[in-house]
Scaffold this active site. Structure first.
Site: not given
Ligand code: BGC
Length: 774
Positions: A358, A488, A601
């Site tokens: 991230d 994911e 996702k």
């Protein structure tokens, strides 16, 4: 979705006490200063539902993993940033009754997070079981000026009685992580002392041996004068406190000032911890609450000057974006290259406070544009320092010759998550780390970074990719097997387009970097070759061969890149045709069903198109966007921002705004019903990106800033402040115009809608939206 936070430009306001929302508010009203942080727990006792949370940056514990069948290559532990000593505690007893909002009748309750000046204020009136009423206003902050200290002003006024008020100012170190895998406590006490109205406790983490000394000093004022108080020490295991009793009259205000400090052995020699803590607490107390708060406001004013976004015409959006910027600035200040940004910052335990991709993929752009280059640079250096561990990580998996695999989840450079397919196989994080170097240099122009630090990291990463692919005889091409992409909801797939594309991009970038260093810093080049034992000819020949012969799955008929091999075999039912009752999928469907479905996702192919957008023409972007977006469920908060930026680029302003709205108030409105776990700090950076890179179309190309802005939704204007190569610019986009104000002493030339505009130092230039005026 909840909407109990009152809309306001600079404040986050909760009015009325709803115990059911308490844990959500504890997250929302969190405080931090990059070095420490805490949830908005109450100072006085609260026996209702709460998640007590105090965190000290860099102090973690390697909790034992929970894995069914242990296999070689699994990490040995699951690290977490520790819930640390609670320094805010002020116990209040009125005669024989304890003040506890869970047991009292509460009226006039409010919590206000003042983002402009950086403090939290809570007020309420409580009626105890005996009928005694008190009015309380508690104000506190974590100082961003002295980042090891914090201060509290706790004002209490009896409304209908006189009598004795017993005050216990304390530090409680008997703390447990709620997410401990085996319910263990991670701290042990190594020392404590109480001297009159000050108390200190030093706690040590088991295994990792970090020591943290937490200290406090308090004083009591009545009628604006300090009281000479009699004190009684209270000491228990992992607990130090000081008790005093004062006489109070009805309507007479008593004010308790509590000054605290948290010093860790990461920053102080162990033998000096207690002493230095005493000095820090003493310094804060001598300065006084008012002066500290004044400094705090001044320091925040500077942060806002560099990073604010102003939105006119949409107060909820204004509050949302400021909240995100405020929390990002509370989480990371860039002062310490050993620290990083946990997905929940200092606001909860989930994700263990560890570093994820991230940081590189979503947070770097925010810090690059809103702080000195040093801040983003320190995030890069964090990874540079962990290069050795990344090489060890790769070696554990069977790679050699200095190949580096950075961890997906880490505290100190070691991989520390306990899920194989979802987490370890997300080797794409290696590419985000290389991309962050590229992004940093593109923005700052600091090409010297390559010779200093960058190239060594790039060599390690490139070596990993060159070994991770394998030659397929059947295809006559290189393939990449057994990976998990950013999506994911697909595990252990072959030839994930994003991973393979970014892998070859890394190989090329590493070669470009080597060439650059060779040409510009021959001595450093020789040193790097020596340290990394780099066989320039042979290794680069292999890299080039991989670049030239990599297999990428595409569907020629649809004209799209395929997320992975076999993606089209899946049943293609679009998200719009899914029964809304089935969502979110991760709560409603079995994992087996999710893995077999076509649902995505978070941005995967689109993440690659975002990073490498200049490689692809607009039709390619559009075809892929139109194909993948309808299949994406955005069940990661990191997803909508990428879609917002691409939609904006494709000219779909309406949808760009819709994607932005999905995260702009994610936590304030508890959109995903999970704010009580902590805030989505890293996705907040994505929301910032949606405004600056999406709505304003900001890019850096060939060292030049470019903008292609539009005004979303009902906004009348939006403006943002950025730093760029020694300038501070304020870009304002209104209905008719785009204004750029150059609040610095250096001229700058930018591109607006493709036209060159010179902005002299101190001047403001105006262009027409869509068309250049002057
Ligand atoms: C996302 C990952 C992310 C992690 C931490 C997950 O839900 O899918 O991409 O790194 O959260 O924010």
């Amino acid at each position: 979705m909840k909407q109990y936070i009152k809309v306001d430009g600079w404040n986050i306001i909760e009015e009325g006490f709803v115990p059911h929302y308490n844990k959500i508010s504890e997250s929302i009203f969190s405080l931090g200063n990059g070095r420490m942080g805490q949830r908005a727990n109450f100072e006085e006792t609260y026996s209702g539902d709460t998640l007590q949370g105090n965190y000290v940056a860099g102090v973690y514990y390697p909790d034992k993993t929970r894995v069914g069948w242990w296999k070689n290559g699994y990490p040995e532990y699951f690290a977490k940033v520790l819930n640390a000593a609670n320094w805010i505690g002020i116990g209040i007893r009125i005669e024989e009754e304890e003040l506890d909002l869970h047991k009292a009748q509460v009226t006039h309750f409010s919590r206000i997070l003042n983002m402009q000046e950086g403090y939290l204020q809570r007020s309420f009136t409580a009626t105890l079981e005996s009928g005694k009423q008190v009015k309380v206003t508690a104000t506190r902050f974590c100082s961003i000026v002295d980042d090891e200290t914090g201060a509290i002003r706790y004002s209490i006024t009896p409304l209908n009685f006189e009598g004795n008020l017993q005050i216990t100012a304390y530090i409680d170190g008997d703390i447990k992580n709620q997410d401990a895998n085996y319910d263990e406590k991670f701290w042990e006490e190594t020392g404590a002392s109480i001297q009159h109205s000050s108390a200190y406790i030093t706690l040590k983490t088991k295994k990792t041996g970090f020591q943290v000394c937490t200290g406090m000093q308090f004083n009591v004022y009545q009628d604006t004068r300090p009281l000479a108080i009699n004190v009684r020490p209270v000491q228990k295991e992992k607990y130090v406190g000081v008790v005093t009793t004062v006489k109070v009259k009805s309507q007479q205000e008593t004010v308790i000032y509590k000054y605290a400090a948290n010093l860790s052995s990461e920053n102080h020699p162990v033998e000096a911890l207690a002493n230095n803590c005493e000095i820090a607490v003493g310094k804060a107390a001598a300065k006084g609450f008012k002066a500290m708060l004044k400094e705090q406001a001044a320091a925040w004013a500077i942060k806002w000057k560099e990073s604010d976004i102003i939105i006119e015409g949409d107060p909820a959006a204004q509050q949302g974006i400021r909240f995100n910027i405020f929390q990002l600035n509370q989480t990371y200040t860039g002062e310490d290259a050993r620290l990083n940004i946990g997905p929940k910052g200092f606001t909860g335990e989930k994700y263990g406070g560890s570093t994820y991709w991230d940081t590189e993929a979503y947070c770097i752009p925010f810090y690059l544009a809103t702080a000195e280059p040093q801040v983003a640079r320190n995030l890069l250096i964090y990874r540079y320092k962990q290069l050795g561990k990344a090489i060890e990580n790769a070696a554990k998996l069977g790679f050699n010759n200095g190949a580096a695999l950075y961890p997906m989840v880490t505290m100190n450079g070691e991989e520390c998550h306990n899920e194989w397919e979802i987490t370890f196989e997300e080797i794409h994080r290696n590419a985000a780390i290389a991309f962050a170097i590229f992004n940093y240099i593109r923005y700052t122009g600091d090409t010297a970074y390559l010779a200093e630090y960058g190239t060594e990291v790039l060599i390690g990463i490139a070596r990993f990719w060159a070994q991770r692919v394998n030659w397929s005889e059947a295809r006559g091409q290189y393939v990449m097997l057994g990976v998990t992409g950013p999506n994911e909801y697909e595990n252990n797939v072959n030839n994930n387009w994003y991973t393979s594309t970014m892998a070859t991009w890394c190989l090329q970038y590493a070669m470009d970097a080597l060439q650059h260093v060779k040409e510009t810093a021959a001595d450093r080049y020789d040193a790097i070759i020596k340290t990394t034992v780099f066989d320039a000819g042979k290794e680069q020949e292999k890299w080039q061969h991989v670049i030239d012969n990599m297999y990428y799955p595409v569907d020629e008929q649809l004209g799209v890149f395929l997320q992975q091999e076999g993606y089209l075999d899946k049943e293609q039912i679009l998200v719009k045709d899914l029964d809304p009752a089935q969502r979110p999928l991760n709560q409603k469907w079995s994992w087996d069903r999710i893995l077999r479905s076509c649902y995505i996702k978070q941005a995967d192919v689109l993440q690659g198109l975002y990073f490498l957008e200049d490689r692809y023409d607009i039709d390619t972007l559009r075809r892929n966007f139109d194909f993948y977006e309808p299949r994406t469920v955005h069940e990661s908060s990191l997803s909508p921002c990428v879609h917002a930026i691409l939609a904006a680029k494709l000219g779909d302003e309406k949808r760009a705004h819709e994607f932005y709205l999905r995260t702009s108030r994610l936590d304030l409105d508890d959109y995903n019903n999970d704010t009580e776990d902590g805030l989505h700090i890293t996705s907040m950076a994505g929301t910032w990106m949606s405004v600056v890179e999406g709505f304003a179309g900001m890019r850096v190309r060939d060292g030049q800033l470019q903008f292609t802005p539009f005004l979303p939704g009902k906004w009348q204007s939006f403006a943002f402040n950025i730093r760029f190569r020694g300038r501070i610019l304020k870009v304002k986009v209104s209905k008719q115009d785009v204004n750029i104000e150059n609040d610095s002493t250096k001229d700058i030339t930018v591109l607006i809608y493709g036209e060159t505009v010179h902005v002299p130092a101190g001047a403001t230039v105006t262009a027409k939206q869509g068309n250049l005026v002057n």
